[in-house]
Design a protein around this motif. Structure first.
Motif, short mmCIF file in Angstrom:
data_model
loop_
_atom_site.label_atom_id
_atom_site.label_comp_id
_atom_site.label_asym_id
_atom_site.label_seq_id
_atom_site.Cartn_x
_atom_site.Cartn_y
_atom_site.Cartn_z
N LYS A 1 3.80 -4.03 -7.55
CA LYS A 1 3.07 -2.77 -7.57
C LYS A 1 1.64 -2.97 -8.04
N ALA A 2 1.46 -3.80 -9.06
CA ALA A 2 0.12 -4.08 -9.57
C ALA A 2 -0.74 -4.79 -8.53
N ALA A 3 -0.10 -5.50 -7.60
CA ALA A 3 -0.81 -6.20 -6.53
C ALA A 3 -1.14 -5.28 -5.36
N GLY A 4 -0.78 -4.00 -5.48
CA GLY A 4 -1.11 -3.04 -4.43
C GLY A 4 -0.05 -2.86 -3.37
N VAL A 5 1.14 -3.43 -3.58
CA VAL A 5 2.22 -3.29 -2.61
C VAL A 5 2.88 -1.92 -2.78
N THR A 6 3.07 -1.21 -1.67
CA THR A 6 3.83 0.03 -1.68
C THR A 6 5.31 -0.31 -1.70
N LEU A 7 6.04 0.22 -2.68
CA LEU A 7 7.44 -0.15 -2.87
C LEU A 7 8.36 1.02 -2.52
N LEU A 8 9.28 0.76 -1.60
CA LEU A 8 10.29 1.72 -1.19
C LEU A 8 11.66 1.06 -1.33
N ASN A 9 12.70 1.88 -1.35
CA ASN A 9 14.05 1.34 -1.42
C ASN A 9 14.92 1.93 -0.33
N GLN A 10 15.77 1.08 0.24
CA GLN A 10 16.82 1.56 1.13
C GLN A 10 18.17 1.12 0.57
N SER A 11 19.12 2.04 0.62
CA SER A 11 20.47 1.78 0.17
C SER A 11 21.43 2.03 1.33
#
Length: 342
Positions: free
Chosen positions: A247-257
């Motif tokens: 996240k600090a590197a600018g990556v958008t984080l999503l999750n799939q379950s």
């Protein structure tokens, strides 16, 4: 050269992700022994499933399981069972019919403006419910010439605006190779996003290393990472630290379950999962209805049950923490939302 040297040093570090991967548990006997489970009770079923789809469990993921508990939700995702060798009507090897959507070797185009790049057939963990557990990865291996063919195919299809690193798990290969892919894709003027579907930052948090963050930073286009967490117990302090670095590197984080029987088919578990993900800087994205893949029918949760679960989430969570309940249907133009109030 500096990045390549750093990668070699990292690979020889006993605490590196490569070292963790090499120490993965790869036999049912070893897994049962580590968790103090009676081999006489579980080994025959585990061995039968293991012969069809070999077991692989990284140490950091195994460390989060409860010893002596055969119903541990993390263990259920990786322990082979007798059910896997019992055929069931409607459960097939290729439930999403992906082999009919191959644009060129290693490139699957199911949707108009997005394409899946099968970076590798390797995974850090073999999830028993995997919808690609029967996928012929050996037919989709990409040598340098085929990698050039992939880029040429993307260039010839300028309406493909998003490339999704998939597999297997794309982060199971070296950062040097991933950097080469990013450099090649950066030459495509139509590319608007690079998406990465991966389980590795969850099952081996050490995978979020300096070399990975370096090529992410060099991407011309925004990087979206979709991690795969099914149960809140999968998120420990090391995983949260790895996600924070991304996240600090600018990556958008999503999750799939994936909705899984006796893993996360309860309202309380799904509420806790969404809250834990948000605390870790990850937004819930999809809750996948179960894909009817052969060998995994014991995980099946009906659409009606899944619908009732998500209905129950609505009054307990803010809307942005309620994952979209979807099913992937072959030949549809997108994921198909499951109507919560039919």
């Amino acid at each position: 050269m500096i990045q390549r040297t750093a990668a070699r040093i990292e690979a020889h570090n006993p605490d590196s992700w490569q070292a963790c991967l090499s120490r993965s548990v790869t036999t049912p006997e070893a897994l049962l022994d580590r968790l103090g489970l009676d081999p006489a009770q579980w080994l025959s079923g585990a061995a039968a499933g293991h012969r069809l789809f070999p077991i692989r469990v990284p140490e950091p993921f195994l460390a989060r399981m409860r010893p002596g508990d055969p119903d541990d939700p993390l263990l259920r995702q990786v322990l082979p069972r007798t059910d896997e060798v019992e055929p069931q009507d409607g459960f097939v090897p290729d439930p999403l019919e992906e082999q009919g959507a191959i644009l060129t070797t290693g490139l699957i185009r199911k949707y108009r403006n997005r394409a899946l790049l099968m970076v590798t057939g390797q995974c850090a963990i073999n999830c028993r419910y995997c919808f690609r557990r029967h996928f012929p990865y050996h037919e989709q291996r990409l040598d340098p010439d085929q990698r050039r063919q992939v880029v040429a195919a993307l260039s010839a299809n300028p309406d493909i605006e998003e490339v999704i690193f998939s597999g297997g798990d794309p982060l199971a290969v070296s950062d040097r190779l991933l950097h080469q892919w990013v450099e090649a894709l950066n030459t495509l003027p139509q590319l608007r996003r690079l998406r990465i579907h991966t389980r590795l930052p969850v099952v081996i948090p050490q995978r979020v290393c300096d070399a990975l963050l370096a090529w992410v930073a060099e991407s011309r286009v925004p990087v979206v990472m979709v991690v795969h967490v099914n149960h809140p117990a999968e998120l420990d302090s090391n995983t949260r630290a790895a996600l924070a670095r991304l996240k600090a590197a600018g990556v958008t984080l999503l999750n799939q379950s994936v909705i899984l029987r006796r893993v996360n088919d309860s309202v309380d578990t799904l509420v806790e999962l969404s809250e834990a993900l948000f605390d870790a800087g990850v937004l819930p994205y999809y809750l996948h209805a179960f894909d009817p893949v052969a060998g995994a029918h014991h995980f099946h949760v009906s659409d009606d049950e899944a619908r009732q679960l998500v209905q129950a989430l609505l009054p307990r969570l803010p809307g942005f923490l309620v994952p979209r309940l979807v099913r992937e249907i072959p030949d549809r133009a997108s994921k198909t939302p499951i109507d919560l109030f039919p």
